[in-house]
Design a protein around this motif. Sequence first.
Motif, PDB file in Angstrom:
ATOM      1  N   CYS A  53       0.594   3.557   3.497  1.00  0.00           N
ATOM      2  CA  CYS A  53       1.298   3.149   4.720  1.00  0.00           C
ATOM      3  C   CYS A  53       2.604   2.433   4.394  1.00  0.00           C
ATOM      4  CB  CYS A  53       0.401   2.230   5.547  1.00  0.00           C
ATOM      5  SG  CYS A  53      -0.045   0.705   4.697  1.00  0.00           S
TER       6      CYS A  53
ATOM      7  N   CYS B 214      -4.333   1.654   8.672  1.00  0.00           N
ATOM      8  CA  CYS B 214      -4.220   2.587   7.548  1.00  0.00           C
ATOM      9  C   CYS B 214      -5.586   2.694   6.876  1.00  0.00           C
ATOM     10  CB  CYS B 214      -3.184   2.058   6.577  1.00  0.00           C
ATOM     11  SG  CYS B 214      -3.264   2.785   4.937  1.00  0.00           S
TER      12      CYS B 214
ATOM     13  N   CYS C 289       0.849  -1.196   0.000  1.00  0.00           N
ATOM     14  CA  CYS C 289       0.000   0.000   0.000  1.00  0.00           C
ATOM     15  C   CYS C 289       0.884   1.246   0.000  1.00  0.00           C
ATOM     16  CB  CYS C 289      -0.880  -0.042   1.246  1.00  0.00           C
ATOM     17  SG  CYS C 289      -1.769   1.479   1.549  1.00  0.00           S
TER      18      CYS C 289
ATOM     19  N   CYS D 292      -5.874   0.981   3.152  1.00  0.00           N
ATOM     20  CA  CYS D 292      -5.869  -0.468   2.923  1.00  0.00           C
ATOM     21  C   CYS D 292      -6.520  -1.221   4.072  1.00  0.00           C
ATOM     22  CB  CYS D 292      -4.436  -0.964   2.715  1.00  0.00           C
ATOM     23  SG  CYS D 292      -3.393  -0.711   4.167  1.00  0.00           S
TER      24      CYS D 292
END
Length: 382
Positions: free
Chosen positions: A166, A216, A163, A219
């Motif tokens: 993050c 996060c 992701c 995600c």
Amino acid sequence: MSARDYLDKDFYAVLGVNKTSTADDIKKAYRKLARQFHPDANAGDEKAEEKFKEISEAYDVLSNDDKRREYDEMRQYGGAFSGASGGGGYGPGGPNVNLGDLFGNADLGDMLGGMFGGAGAGGRPGGRRAAKGDDLAGRVTLSFRDAASGVTTSLALRSEAACTTCRGSGAKPGTSPHTCASCGGSGQTVRQQGGFGFAEPCRACHGRGQVVDDPCPACSGVGVSMQTRTVNVRVPAGVKNEATLRVPGKGAPGRHGGPAGDLLVTVHVTPHAVFGRKGDNLTVSAPITFTEAALGATIAVPTLDGELVKLKVPAGTPSGRTFRVKGRGLTTSRATGDLLVTVDVAVPQRVTGKAKDALQQYAEVTADDDPRRDLLAQAEKE
Ligand SMILES: [Zn+2]
Ligand SMILES: [Zn+2]
């Protein structure tokens, strides 16, 4: 038995069968081995007991169509399935746990471990090996002409990757994940059952070894998200329809520092309105008139590069005959093919005026040449 073991274990080898073996073959192989290693027949033999457990575990999966398919897919695609099944719980444990859940989470945990750098997730020496990323599959559609000449095309690929919000940690930016207290970061706990210790993924951290307090938002704490990227693919001249090209290193990212997988691109070539293909040769069909076929002619034939070539059609050429124009086929790294021209006698839809008179006159002077004479004679004889 750990989740990772499922991916590493070859149930087919355990039973001495292979991926194409039928359910019957598998049953037979299992029965034979089970008789041989059954604890009743091997009292006190620990090795036999272990073997019997292995056999039973393999058979449990391979004898069930759904589980077997799932297992095959897992082994084929590996981490490509990670996260697919979300945070599903682990079943009652042992060999009967749902493989989809087990793999999904375990592999995801493994993947996240790799993204954390493996540092916090250690504690199991050798357990987190560098692994090559999975191969991904893609598809491109090319025009006949591009496939013939070769082309560099780009392919938009949607696949899982760390992701970007993050950077794969799964933690909300500004926060960081911390080591799981339940398993000390190993991602594994040991459960006792029937005298055996089963290592199973930690329930508190779902086998990740890390716990995220503030997930996060991009995600949902998983650390991976679907992302689109563009890959350039060099397609060689003369590529065949449905050929698969391997683009090294453009597959899914590797785990624990391993190399990325490959991208396998299947090429679909759209047919050409005029030209066909036979190996490195091009084919084309050219209509000729009856008089050209009968008297002979030099006709102009198109080539793929747009140039016209002259083809001499000898007198008395039957419809359907194929002529070869050297070196006007495909040019590939292997060879240059030829252009195969098949002539078809075109029959006019309507004949009028002088043309009709001429044809009628022709019919009269050739009235004695019956093309069916042999046919009729032959039919009578047989
Ligand atoms: Zn994220
Ligand atoms: Zn844990």
